[in-house]
Write an enzyme that holds these catalytic residues in place. Sequence first.
Site: not given
Length: 282
Positions: A49, A93, A116
Amino acid sequence: MTIVLDGKSLALKIRQELKQKVEEQAVKPGLVVLLVGEDPASQIYVRNKERAANEVGFHSVVERLPETTTQEELLEKIKTLNEDDAIHGILVQLPLPKQIDSQTVLEAIIPEKDVDGFHPVNLGKLLQKDESIVPCTPKGIIRLLEEYKIDLTGKEMVVIGQSTIVGRPMALLGLNRGATVTVCHSRTKDLEKQIARADIIISAVGKPNLVLREHVKKGAVIVDVGINRLESGKIVGDVDFDGVKDQVSAITPVPGGVGPMTIAMLLEQTYLNACKRENIYE
């Protein structure tokens, strides 16, 4: 002839377009990834990412926090980022260490920076057909299907897996596009029968050879979200790719299918958040 749905190439195209837009718009999207602990898989995901965000010209920050980080410390970090106008996307994460409640942390991110798409507000908007911020993997699947002109209208779509990361939002996106959607899970009776009638199969379970040739009708489309490492070290999905490839009309490879699209959608949503903040309209 079977079409291989090439997520890797499409993701590269999307990233190149984003890079050009960032340069032309003179907007600097800010993306922060919070990584708590030393989970090996998370380290790889975050590194990918970070690399992708830097390539397209984002202000990209990875904050690596120790395994011993408390929930209060992580929430305080998120509060600071919520208030930082240079940051347009915040990603925590997962998984998090056991002393931290994931849902509490995800809900602490303000919905406008939840790239997200896991915040209850954004999931609720999706339920109301508002797709302004959507979980990245399902969004990437839709984009991949659209790229190959695979229409969901009137199709029987079977989603295997009911997570809020993939299965549930994927079902809503399918409904929004006129598909008749069935969500299957560990308590589904006669899974093979459900799969056999599907025009579109989305498998997101993490179980090798869950979907075999004899389960799939001729001409179906398969999107394989599963990622499994065999004892040999080979990475495979949930679907027996070699066994079904001559049976279906289109299928994603693993790797190189859905995975790259997830990161591309993360970047796109961060960019769109930045445009909204700067009153730039796409």
